[in-house]
Design an enzyme around this catalytic site. Structure first.
Site, short mmCIF file in Angstrom:
data_model
loop_
_atom_site.label_atom_id
_atom_site.label_comp_id
_atom_site.label_asym_id
_atom_site.label_seq_id
_atom_site.Cartn_x
_atom_site.Cartn_y
_atom_site.Cartn_z
CE LYS A 49 12.75 21.33 -10.74
NZ LYS A 49 11.74 20.55 -10.08
CG HIS B 167 -1.77 -1.17 1.39
ND1 HIS B 167 -3.06 -1.28 0.94
CD2 HIS B 167 -1.46 -2.36 1.95
CE1 HIS B 167 -3.53 -2.48 1.23
NE2 HIS B 167 -2.58 -3.16 1.83
#
Ligand code: ARG
Length: 462
Positions: A280, A153
């Protein structure tokens, strides 16, 4: 535009209709298979006496010249590749080129070209799948001892090792290789000599052309041979499955390289910068791979929808199988190769991964198992451990922070030796069931994996 037909037509095609029906651009991908198919056919025509030995030799010589000079000399104003090759042949050998199409139709020709080309591409994909598997085995060996949280999950479930996790990807690839090998075996039958749909009155030898082209045998029914595209669908389905698994893997790389995880860093060669944010490092190629899986699924759906309801016998609709097929094969090959590079260059932050197994209650099952081994029914043990977890959460501590005194206070019935099973390493080491994450179990998998890598091709793996 040159066509192989037109005798019965009074008027030419309208330019827009001509443009609409032209397939030369996409057919060029298998020009070589088309020429080889013609070489086999021309040889067989000579051997069976359907044309003279001299004519056959001339045709073969001319066709071999086309192979040698490459597709650059083929005319660009032809309806399809079959027409282009025949036109070029006529330039080289003259009128005798017109004999090549004896006892043959473009319907069996295009079906043969597709299967022939598909086999080569599938073999290529098989080889790249094996290369990627090798990288997974190498990284799994390097990270045999690296602890990480295993999830269900997407929530921390039980500690595992990175080696174990990476081997899971190895096995998925093994199944892809297995699928590809099975499809190669299934689709390697020759349609050549089926002619338009009903066979031919000429005394052809289909076994001969089949074996010259490396097929297993001729397809028994000419109508089936010219109508069947199920192998195209199989190939598209395999490509879609390969891309689907790669997209899951790509998503792992995307997630794991976020600052929140910080589990992996991709090399500069496989990340991009931003035009506005200097800090980035974007995992664009993993993202593109994740996105392109959609295209591979779409290609399957497009051909499946095209085939639905088609009556037997050649239908021009089936020309539409090739652009998606070529696209998906290219996509799968390029993606497996790029993933190979990314896995080779990935640096795993083993400390952060191991640290993530602490304070996450992922050894709660081990505690319940410990109590169950001592004779407590598993259900009762599960409940007792649940209470311990609750008490730890209330105190803002992890399971591994429990002291004997605290344990006694929270759960007086649980003996203090239970604490030793709360260590993530001990937890991993205890899971030695077949296929488990324990070191002996993973070492066994690694041995199996290496033996499979050594073996030729992809046989039944387990
Ligand atoms: N371009 C065609 C295809 O891919 C070749 C076969 C054409 N046959 C025909 N009867 N028009 O299917």
């Amino acid at each position: 535009m040159k066509k192989l037909w037109g005798g019965a037509h009074r008027e030419p095609l309208s330019p827009s209709a001509e443009h609409y029906g032209n397939s030369l651009e996409s057919d060029l991908v298998f020009w070589l298979e088309d020429v080889h198919g013609s070489i086999a056919h021309a040889m067989m025509l000579g051997e069976t006496g359907i044309i003279t030995k001299k004519e056959s030799a001339l045709l073969v010589k001319g066709l071999k010249q086309i192979v040698a000079e490459g597709p650059g000399k083929l005319p660009t104003d032809a309806e399809d590749i079959h027409t282009a090759v025949e036109m070029r042949l006529k330039k080289i050998v003259g009128e005798v080129a017109g004999k090549l199409h004896t006892a043959r139709s473009r319907n069996d020709q295009v079906a043969t070209d597709t299967r022939f080309y598909l086999d080569g591409q599938l073999r290529l994909l098989e080889g790249f799948v094996k290369l990627l598997q090798k990288k997974f085995v190498a990284q799994a060996e390097a990270h045999f001892n690296t602890l990480m949280p295993g999830s269900t999950h997407q929530q921390h479930a039980q500690p595992i090792t990175l080696g174990f996790h990476l081997l899971a990807h190895f096995w998925a690839l093994q199944r892809h290789g297995w699928r590809i090998a099975r499809l190669r075996e299934m689709q390697s039958y020759s349609p050549l000599g089926s002619a338009a749909l009903a066979g031919t009155s000429f005394p052809i030898d289909r076994r001969r052309t089949s074996s010259l082209l490396g097929f297993t045998a001729p397809i028994p029914n000419a109508l089936d041979a010219t109508s069947d595209r199920s192998h195209v669908l199989d190939a598209l389905h395999i490509c879609a499955q390969v891309m689907t698994d790669l997209s899951r893997l790509a998503n792992e790389l995307v997630l794991w390289s976020t600052p929140e995880f910080g589990w992996v860093s991709l090399p500069d060669s496989h990340t991009t910068g931003s035009s506005i944010m200097p800090q980035k490092r974007n995992p664009d190629f993993a993202e593109l791979m994740r996105g392109r899986a959609g295209r591979a699924v779409g290609n399957y759906v497009s051909v499946a929808t095209m085939m639905k309801g088609l009556v037997l016998g050649y239908n021009r609709d089936t020309q539409e199988d090739k652009p998606p097929l070529f696209d998906s094969l290219d996509l799968a090959v390029a993606s497996v190769l790029l993933m190979w590079e990314m896995i080779a260059g990935a640096k795993f932050n083993t400390e952060r991964m191991a640290a993530a197994t602490r304070g996450d209650f992922s050894t709660a099952t081990d505690l319940a198992d410990f109590l169950a081994e001592k004779g407590v029914p598993f259900r009762t043990a599960h409940e007792q451990v649940g209470k311990i977890v609750r008490a730890c959460i209330d105190r803002k501590i992890g399971l591994e922070d429990l002291t004997p005194e605290l344990l006694k206070k929270i759960a007086p019935k649980v003996p203090k030796e239970a604490l030793k099973v709360l260590d993530p390493r001990a937890s991993v080491n205890s899971r030695e069931s077949e296929g488990g994450t324990g070191p002996k179990a993973v070492a066994k998998q690694l041995r199996q994996a290496k033996a499979l890598l050594k073996a030729e091709g992809f046989k039944k793996p387990y």
